[in-house]
Motif scaffolding. Structure first.
Motif: not given
Lengths: 91, 91, 91, 91
Positions: C3-6, C10-22
């Motif tokens: 669904t749009i919401r899910d 998930l995208l918010d989570r993965v973008r936060r992770i990208r920030g942590q990796v950076e």
């Protein structure tokens, strides 16, 4: 492993784990539900992780540097940092 | 857990694990080296992971969907994918 | 994913992770201490586990049984038990 | 972290991981299937474990004992045993 007290503490831990494994055996024999058995297995895993953390800690504190030959050579702070990381991964 | 054969296979696994835990107990009593004990603990952890994987697999195959009431409802391919992921994390 | 919401969550989570990796990349470039980098890596590992738990949960709830073809076939309680076990191991 | 060569090797690893995380982001945006995303997440987890193993190894080899002040104090064999155990748990 290195002093009477450490040895006793580790033995107590491993005997509790043996008791937990025997409980899984009894649960399987009694055809307990998957849920209960999964919880019991997760419990043993946690207890094994605690045992490993303790043995690793002993290993770091007493084997990485021979304290008789190189007194004060082990950086306690760096050893504590390492233990903290290891504990995170052992969970 | 669900058939005589599954039950026996799980019991065999858990009894082998009990034997491995007893070997750790004997190693500690005999004041074996950290190295040996760490290897033994890692071995039990792996064996417990194998046991958990098997119980989780049983749970997925027989409990997520009641096959008597909903025959064919469980998507076998999706269940296999899930098991593959679970096994990766159980290692 | 479904669904749009899910998908957004998930995208918010993965973008936060990208920030942590950076942030790990910057710490390595700045020659930060091992301690800091080890904590940052442990943080990403935890965040990845949280992301996996969410995707696995979606997979269990929406793919193991096609709800359009087999409404009510998925045993919610058994699915929750499975998720609880998976979350224990993902930590 | 400690020599130009180590730093470059760690940076290469973390940049590959960033690329993997960006691939998850693209997969989610493109509404790829759960299976693919679960595999990608497991891949990042493995790569993060490899990065952690390398940083922990650096930490053990260069921080537990200051080699300038205590040359030869670190027991290389005991350090290798520890690394082997840590790698088992990082997987």
């Amino acid at each position: 492993m290195h002093t009477i007290r450490d040895k006793q503490r580790l033995l107590d831990r491993v005997r509790r784990i043996r008791g937990q494994v025997e409980a899984i055996e009894r649960a399987l024999e009694a055809e307990a539900g998957c849920e209960r058995v999964m919880h019991q297995i997760a419990g043993v895993r946690g207890a094994m992780a605690g045992l490993m953390a303790e043995v690793v800690e002993d290993h770091i504190r007493t084997h990485l540097v021979d304290p008789a030959k190189h007194p004060g050579a082990l950086d306690i702070e760096a050893a504590d940092e390492l233990m903290a990381v290891v504990r995170t991964y052992l969970k």
